[in-house]
Design an enzyme around this catalytic site. Structure first.
Site, short mmCIF file in Angstrom:
data_model
loop_
_atom_site.label_atom_id
_atom_site.label_comp_id
_atom_site.label_asym_id
_atom_site.label_seq_id
_atom_site.Cartn_x
_atom_site.Cartn_y
_atom_site.Cartn_z
N GLY A 88 0.86 -1.18 0.00
CA GLY A 88 0.00 0.00 0.00
C GLY A 88 0.89 1.23 0.00
O GLY A 88 1.80 1.34 -0.82
N SER A 120 5.71 -5.35 -1.51
CA SER A 120 5.71 -3.92 -1.81
C SER A 120 6.11 -3.13 -0.57
O SER A 120 7.22 -3.25 -0.08
CB SER A 120 4.36 -3.50 -2.38
OG SER A 120 4.41 -2.22 -2.94
N ALA A 121 5.22 -2.31 0.00
CA ALA A 121 5.55 -1.56 1.20
C ALA A 121 5.99 -2.47 2.33
O ALA A 121 6.86 -2.11 3.13
CB ALA A 121 4.34 -0.72 1.64
N HIS A 157 8.64 -3.04 -7.36
CA HIS A 157 8.03 -2.74 -8.67
C HIS A 157 9.06 -2.12 -9.62
O HIS A 157 8.72 -1.29 -10.47
CB HIS A 157 6.84 -1.79 -8.53
CG HIS A 157 5.83 -2.19 -7.50
ND1 HIS A 157 4.86 -3.13 -7.74
CD2 HIS A 157 5.65 -1.77 -6.23
CE1 HIS A 157 4.11 -3.27 -6.65
NE2 HIS A 157 4.58 -2.47 -5.72
N GLU A 192 8.75 -6.69 -10.73
CA GLU A 192 7.48 -7.34 -10.43
C GLU A 192 7.55 -8.82 -10.81
O GLU A 192 8.15 -9.19 -11.82
CB GLU A 192 6.34 -6.65 -11.19
CG GLU A 192 6.07 -5.24 -10.70
CD GLU A 192 4.59 -4.91 -10.77
OE1 GLU A 192 3.87 -5.56 -11.53
OE2 GLU A 192 4.18 -3.98 -10.05
#
Length: 227
Positions: A88, A120-121, A157, A192
């Site tokens: 997020g 991700s985060a 990413h 990714e």
């Protein structure tokens, strides 16, 4: 320590964690429960976020509870069999972890052996700082210091895409800026579909792509391990 640090959660078809399902099952072998931290979610409610994660992890035999439903978040971390932190907004994630005073507890629990999964985060927060996130600073955390579970930075990413006519900085140029002011750092550009498996001091790249590793001396290539 045992960490699984994914670049992304959704594959090209939008399926959540489908590309890493086998890696997650192997990483959590023998584990029956996980504590999920949804604090990076902004446009998605925590209840909706944990429901999605529960569906995925149930398929590998792991029951998921969310920290936002815990009466005492710190005790929930201390008692967690494994820890999962979703993606997020990284600034919001760090700000919430600071607000609940959870950074030390998370760091200690993972170093004590609780398997960790982030995407991700949730992967960036495992680094020394969140300085290599792609996210907008929609809130202001009290400093950028993160969990420091690994000694390097991650840019999730990661892409070398440069559309025709695009005049903004590329991802490589943004990371070059970071390294000018943080010359001691190393940054893994995690494409990714790829992830890092960390066991103690050993780091293995998995997935379909190699990953560039940037430093003040230049870039090297971390090759994806053959399955």
């Amino acid at each position: 320590m045992k960490l699984l640090l994914l670049s992304n959660s959704r594959n090209a078809d939008g399926e959540m964690l489908q590309h890493a399902r086998e890696a997650i099952a192997a990483h959590l072998a023998g584990i029956t429960s996980a504590l999920f931290i949804p604090y990076a979610g902004v446009t998605l409610t925590y209840d909706d976020y944990v429901a999605r994660v529960q569906t995925v992890f149930a398929a590998v035999g792991v029951a998921v509870q969310s920290i936002h439903q815990a009466a005492d978040p710190e005790r929930a971390v201390q008692a967690a069999e494994s820890i999962v932190i979703g993606g997020g907004n990284t600034f919001r994630l760090l700000e919430r972890l600071q607000h609940h005073a959870l950074l030390d507890a998370l760091r200690e629990r993972v170093r004590d052996g609780a398997p960790y999964i982030g995407w991700s985060a949730g992967s960036v927060i495992a680094c020394p700082t969140i300085g290599t996130t792609n996210d907008m600073p929609i809130v202001a955390p009290q400093g950028f210091g993160a969990l420091g579970l690994v000694p390097f930075q991650i840019n999730a990413h990661f892409t070398d895409a440069h559309p025709p006519g695009f005049r903004g900085e590329t991802r490589r140029e943004r990371l070059a800026e970071y390294l000018v002011l943080n010359p001691e750092a190393r940054v893994v550009g995690l494409p990714e579909g790829s992830w890092l498996e960390v066991t103690g001091d050993d780091v293995v790249l998995r997935g379909p792509y190699d990953a560039p590793v940037f430093s003040a001396e230049g870039a090297t290539l971390l090759e994806a391990a053959v399955p």
